[in-house]
Design an enzyme around this catalytic site. Structure first.
Site, PDB file in Angstrom:
ATOM      1  CD  GLU A 153       7.765  -9.938  -3.906  1.00 20.08           C
ATOM      2  OE1 GLU A 153       7.800 -10.669  -2.913  1.00 20.08           O
ATOM      3  OE2 GLU A 153       7.016 -10.127  -4.865  1.00 20.08           O
ATOM      4  N   GLY A 188      33.451  -1.153 -20.102  1.00 20.65           N
ATOM      5  CA  GLY A 188      33.897   0.223 -20.077  1.00 20.65           C
ATOM      6  C   GLY A 188      32.781   1.153 -20.533  1.00 20.65           C
ATOM      7  CD  GLU A 238      -2.944  -1.179   2.267  1.00 19.57           C
ATOM      8  OE1 GLU A 238      -2.889  -0.273   3.126  1.00 19.57           O
ATOM      9  OE2 GLU A 238      -3.831  -2.060   2.270  1.00 19.57           O
ATOM     10  CG  PHE A 240       4.932   0.243  -6.067  1.00 13.22           C
ATOM     11  CD1 PHE A 240       4.808   1.282  -6.988  1.00 13.22           C
ATOM     12  CD2 PHE A 240       5.607   0.491  -4.888  1.00 13.22           C
ATOM     13  CE1 PHE A 240       5.357   2.524  -6.732  1.00 13.22           C
ATOM     14  CE2 PHE A 240       6.164   1.730  -4.619  1.00 13.22           C
ATOM     15  CZ  PHE A 240       6.031   2.752  -5.544  1.00 13.22           C
ATOM     16  CB  ILE A 241      -0.628  -4.105  -7.826  1.00 17.30           C
ATOM     17  CG1 ILE A 241      -0.827  -3.535  -6.407  1.00 17.30           C
ATOM     18  CG2 ILE A 241      -1.137  -5.539  -7.912  1.00 17.30           C
ATOM     19  CD1 ILE A 241       0.012  -4.207  -5.336  1.00 17.30           C
ATOM     20  CB  THR A 242       3.031  -6.989 -11.267  1.00 17.21           C
ATOM     21  OG1 THR A 242       4.108  -6.295 -10.639  1.00 17.21           O
ATOM     22  CG2 THR A 242       3.470  -7.414 -12.657  1.00 17.21           C
ATOM     23  NE  ARG A 278      36.545  -2.043 -26.772  1.00 20.98           N
ATOM     24  CZ  ARG A 278      37.436  -1.237 -27.340  1.00 20.98           C
ATOM     25  NH1 ARG A 278      38.068  -1.610 -28.444  1.00 20.98           N
ATOM     26  NH2 ARG A 278      37.702  -0.055 -26.814  1.00 20.98           N
ATOM     27  N   GLY A 290       3.517   1.342   2.546  1.00 20.90           N
ATOM     28  CA  GLY A 290       4.519   0.279   2.571  1.00 20.90           C
ATOM     29  C   GLY A 290       3.892  -1.104   2.561  1.00 20.90           C
TER      30      GLY A 290
END
Length: 377
Positions: free
Chosen positions: A361, A337, A126, A154-156, A263, A129
């Site tokens: 989480e 780099g 929520e 922050f719900i997926t 590289r 937190g």
């Protein structure tokens, strides 16, 4: 004590790796730019059994358990952290229902996910937190229903139809319980998606629940089991995250190793310089350690009857693997780099994805408190 995959697990690993490289890798930029997992990817995952790996076969799942799940998710997340989070949250929703749901709930929601088109979510966090003691979302009994009110943050996977396991406090008793809410029912709405720094593709938003009517039959478990349900859900979530960031470590290893061979500096591949070789070895060692911990927690999840006992081990695994992912991505960036800073190179995305892990989480300090509480009880 065996440290090898079964033939079934090898098949899952190979299937996930091939699907990720063939069907996800070519559109990773699209997933990042649109911040959305395309429908065709979701259907491909479903058809191959990769969307519901731990779910029993009688509900349409692969029946591969958590061991098979972590092996498959590692390969998906190696290519796309966003797809990894999407799949992990599907697991979290289905597994919570599988462990605590009634047969009627499992038949409806697990089958609807594995064989149908539903995509689950889990809503606990929520605006204040994720501490269960601070939950303000309430569920008030009203006849054959619970009336749920509150905001989740922050719900997926909130943009997909399907079940959402919502944790709320009983308005009368103050007890925490889990309730299965059908997304997009009356009173359900979501915010615009949050624009995350990394792991793009998994839709993340706030959820607003306004007088949502939830059938009493949609409560998970009994009124006195709610906190156990929450503990198990949190533990299983950390299993998914560990597998995701193990995939992130593997991606960093692959990129750094291949770049070191290609590289050219002072007329020879940088892989011939001792400092670069030492960096690649450091990454390889850290990957093997993280893999052992992640595969172990998958094993424990399949072989521990009381899933609440996974809280300590899942927290330790999540801390170690996500912090190792950050460490590995830093080492890999040093191999690249300044080239690693360029969006033309996959390494820049791996780095952005890595730093998300320790923050979600539960941060390390919070989870260490959880582990210590368990150790000293």
């Amino acid at each position: 004590m065996e440290f090898k995959l079964s033939k079934e697990q090898e098949l899952i690993q190979r299937t996930a790796k091939e699907y990720a490289e063939k069907s996800i890798e070519p559109i990773v930029k699209q997933i990042e730019d649109e911040n959305k997992v395309p429908d065709e990817v979701i259907e491909g995952l479903r058809e191959l059994g990769l969307l519901c790996l731990p779910v029993e076969e009688k509900y349409g799942g692969a029946g591969a358990g958590f061991e098979g799940f972590v092996v498959g998710l590692e390969q998906l997340a190696r290519v796309s952290g966003g797809v990894g989070i999407f799949v992990s949250v599907v697991m979290l929703g289905t597994s919570t229902i599988a462990v605590h749901g009634t047969e009627e709930q499992k038949e409806k929601y697990l089958t609807g996910t594995c064989k149908g088109s539903w995509i689950p979510s889990v809503a606990m966090t929520e605006p204040d937190g994720a501490d269960p003691r601070m939950l303000k979302t309430t569920a008030k009994k009203d006849g054959d229903y619970f009336i749920v009110n509150g905001t989740k943050r922050f719900i997926t996977n909130t943009n997909f139809a399907g079940p959402m396991v919502v944790f709320a406090k009983d308005a009368d008793t103050g007890r925490i319980n889990g309730y299965i809410v059908d997304k997009f029912c009356e009173g359900y709405s979501i915010s615009e998606p949050w624009d995350k720094l990394g792991s793009k593709g998994a839709f993340l938003s706030d959820v607003y629940l306004k007088d949502v009517k939830v059938p009493a039959s949609n409560m998970l478990g009994t009124p006195d089991e709610g906190f156990q349900t929450l503990k198990v859900t949190m533990a299983m979530g950390k299993i998914g995250l560990s597998a995701i960031y193990l995939g992130n470590i593997l991606a960093a290893y692959d990129e750094a190793f291949n770049y070191s061979k290609d590289r050219i500096y002072l007329g020879k591949p940088i892989s011939q310089f001792e400092s670069v070789r030492n960096s690649i070895v450091d990454i390889a060692m850290k990957y093997e350690a993280a893999k052992l911990m992640t595969y172990r927690i998958g094993y424990l999840a399949d072989n521990t009857a009381n899933k609440a006992k996974l809280v300590k081990d899942s927290a330790m695994t999540k801390i170690f693997v996500t912090e190792t992912a950050v460490d590995v991505s830093r080492i890999a960036m040093n191999v690249f780099g300044s080239y690693g800073l360029m969006k033309d190179y996959k390494m820049s995305r791996i780095y952005r994805d890595a730093i998300v892990g320790p923050q979600i989480e539960g941060t390390a300090n919070l989870l260490k408190t959880v582990v210590a509480t368990d150790m000293y009880k």
